[in-house]
Design an enzyme around this catalytic site. Sequence first.
Site, PDB file in Angstrom:
ATOM      1  N   ARG A 141       3.124   8.530   6.663  1.00 20.14           N
ATOM      2  CA  ARG A 141       2.054   7.522   6.552  1.00 20.14           C
ATOM      3  C   ARG A 141       0.846   8.112   7.265  1.00 20.14           C
ATOM      4  O   ARG A 141       0.823   8.197   8.503  1.00 20.14           O
ATOM      5  CB  ARG A 141       2.506   6.215   7.203  1.00 20.14           C
ATOM      6  CG  ARG A 141       1.542   5.041   7.062  1.00 20.14           C
ATOM      7  CD  ARG A 141       2.187   3.813   7.701  1.00 20.14           C
ATOM      8  NE  ARG A 141       1.324   2.653   7.716  1.00 20.14           N
ATOM      9  CZ  ARG A 141       1.293   1.727   6.746  1.00 20.14           C
ATOM     10  NH1 ARG A 141       2.066   1.866   5.688  1.00 20.14           N
ATOM     11  NH2 ARG A 141       0.494   0.683   6.836  1.00 20.14           N
ATOM     12  N   HIS A 168      -0.934   4.213  -2.308  1.00 18.76           N
ATOM     13  CA  HIS A 168       0.166   3.540  -1.608  1.00 18.76           C
ATOM     14  C   HIS A 168       1.257   3.225  -2.636  1.00 18.76           C
ATOM     15  O   HIS A 168       1.521   2.062  -2.964  1.00 18.76           O
ATOM     16  CB  HIS A 168      -0.343   2.259  -0.951  1.00 18.76           C
ATOM     17  CG  HIS A 168       0.565   1.714   0.112  1.00 18.76           C
ATOM     18  ND1 HIS A 168       1.797   2.253   0.406  1.00 18.76           N
ATOM     19  CD2 HIS A 168       0.425   0.647   0.960  1.00 18.76           C
ATOM     20  CE1 HIS A 168       2.373   1.569   1.379  1.00 18.76           C
ATOM     21  NE2 HIS A 168       1.563   0.590   1.725  1.00 18.76           N
ATOM     22  N   GLN A 171       4.231   0.559  -2.108  1.00 18.22           N
ATOM     23  CA  GLN A 171       3.845  -0.842  -2.194  1.00 18.22           C
ATOM     24  C   GLN A 171       3.867  -1.338  -3.636  1.00 18.22           C
ATOM     25  O   GLN A 171       4.355  -2.428  -3.930  1.00 18.22           O
ATOM     26  CB  GLN A 171       2.450  -1.044  -1.609  1.00 18.22           C
ATOM     27  CG  GLN A 171       1.936  -2.476  -1.718  1.00 18.22           C
ATOM     28  CD  GLN A 171       2.834  -3.468  -1.000  1.00 18.22           C
ATOM     29  OE1 GLN A 171       3.099  -3.314   0.182  1.00 18.22           O
ATOM     30  NE2 GLN A 171       3.307  -4.485  -1.710  1.00 18.22           N
ATOM     31  N   ASP A 263      -6.006  -7.590  -1.269  1.00 18.18           N
ATOM     32  CA  ASP A 263      -5.547  -6.825  -0.115  1.00 18.18           C
ATOM     33  C   ASP A 263      -6.623  -6.972   0.954  1.00 18.18           C
ATOM     34  O   ASP A 263      -7.658  -7.604   0.744  1.00 18.18           O
ATOM     35  CB  ASP A 263      -5.339  -5.355  -0.528  1.00 18.18           C
ATOM     36  CG  ASP A 263      -4.752  -4.494   0.588  1.00 18.18           C
ATOM     37  OD1 ASP A 263      -4.166  -5.062   1.527  1.00 18.18           O
ATOM     38  OD2 ASP A 263      -4.890  -3.267   0.512  1.00 18.18           O
ATOM     39  N   CYS A 303      -0.126  -7.452  -0.193  1.00 17.25           N
ATOM     40  CA  CYS A 303       0.815  -6.530   0.460  1.00 17.25           C
ATOM     41  C   CYS A 303       0.963  -6.791   1.955  1.00 17.25           C
ATOM     42  O   CYS A 303       1.863  -6.221   2.584  1.00 17.25           O
ATOM     43  CB  CYS A 303       0.391  -5.089   0.208  1.00 17.25           C
ATOM     44  SG  CYS A 303      -1.175  -4.607   0.960  1.00 17.25           S
ATOM     45  N   ARG A 330       9.967  -4.305  -0.588  1.00 17.06           N
ATOM     46  CA  ARG A 330       9.604  -2.981  -0.081  1.00 17.06           C
ATOM     47  C   ARG A 330      10.865  -2.223   0.320  1.00 17.06           C
ATOM     48  O   ARG A 330      10.965  -1.004   0.136  1.00 17.06           O
ATOM     49  CB  ARG A 330       8.670  -3.116   1.123  1.00 17.06           C
ATOM     50  CG  ARG A 330       7.268  -3.589   0.803  1.00 17.06           C
ATOM     51  CD  ARG A 330       6.494  -2.519   0.054  1.00 17.06           C
ATOM     52  NE  ARG A 330       6.405  -1.302   0.842  1.00 17.06           N
ATOM     53  CZ  ARG A 330       5.544  -1.112   1.846  1.00 17.06           C
ATOM     54  NH1 ARG A 330       4.681  -2.057   2.162  1.00 17.06           N
ATOM     55  NH2 ARG A 330       5.521   0.023   2.497  1.00 17.06           N
TER      56      ARG A 330
END
Length: 354
Positions: A141, A168, A171, A263, A303, A330
């Site tokens: 990450r 991402h 996600q 988001d 998310c 997830r």
Amino acid sequence: MLLNVRNFFSIAKLTGSSKLLLRQFWYGPPAQMSVHLKGRDLLTLQNYTADELKYLLWTASDLKQRIKHKGEYLPLMQGKSLAMIFEKRSTRTRLSAETGFALLGGHPSFLTTQDIHLGTNESLTDTARVLSSMTNAILARVYKHNDLDLMTKEATIPIINGLSDLYHPLQILADYLTLQEHYGGLNGLTITWIGDGNNVLHSIMMSAAKLGMHLHVATPRGFEPDLRITKITEQYSKEYGTKLLLTTDPLEAADGANVLVTDTWISMGQEEEKKERLKAFQGYQITMQTAKSAASNWTFLHCLPRKPEEVDDEVFYSPQSLVFQEAENRKWTIMAVMVSLLTDYSPQLQKPTF
């Protein structure tokens, strides 16, 4: 019983049919589509075909059914280890990877920049080579997507993008699994994104058309998605026969939408832009007024973590909101990724209709 079977498999001189039976006992029956992901990296969904995306979602559904609902123990990661490099803090990505890998019998190692010499006393190149000799995969990450590209060149094990400034993918796989569970299929759905042209949107743009989904995007001027990604998305839309709408009007984007998505407007590293961004995004909050333009079966995704200016409580905690199911998924989708990249596992669950 599993240990006895594995010992028998390793020491006995079995016939071909006996080996096949044992393989099916351990991994499940052969898959119904010819997809081979073992040894691959997952940096962006752009590099995955429609069949490969469906296979990952199928595997996630299978693992969720077998482990969560049937209570089976599947130590598919037994004897394997996962290096988890986190330059950014995380709740869902860390927990889903850490608990998921452990649930499969593997050993996850959580590493921050305070724990290792990454980029300080040791180059990314050297780190990738060292971790390749000690672990079976790296989930990273990071801030810069280019760092992931470099790691894939130097590492000899799969690299999984846990988030970068550009994409991402983990996600979005969770989002698609959630929609698959809710609607019973993905083909023909219209996804509407209202918000920033960020990494989460980029991952939707790299994949939605491949699964037959239409995409509406509303962003303020100056906050549009990356132009290179937009051009690829336009090509995908033509190739797969889906509709793509890019606008600055949230209500226009919401028209006929099955799924409303947003988001954070201020990602990690953008805190200094907060005042400017809050001003630019006025009118982009998703509310029940926004939902009036959507289809009657609309749902909402985010998310997380969520801030009230992005979506009001009435929508966020409504029956149409799938955010907590989305958060749980997830775990199942990241488990599917790890199993697919590191083993020859084949789903037992009947292939879903996508």
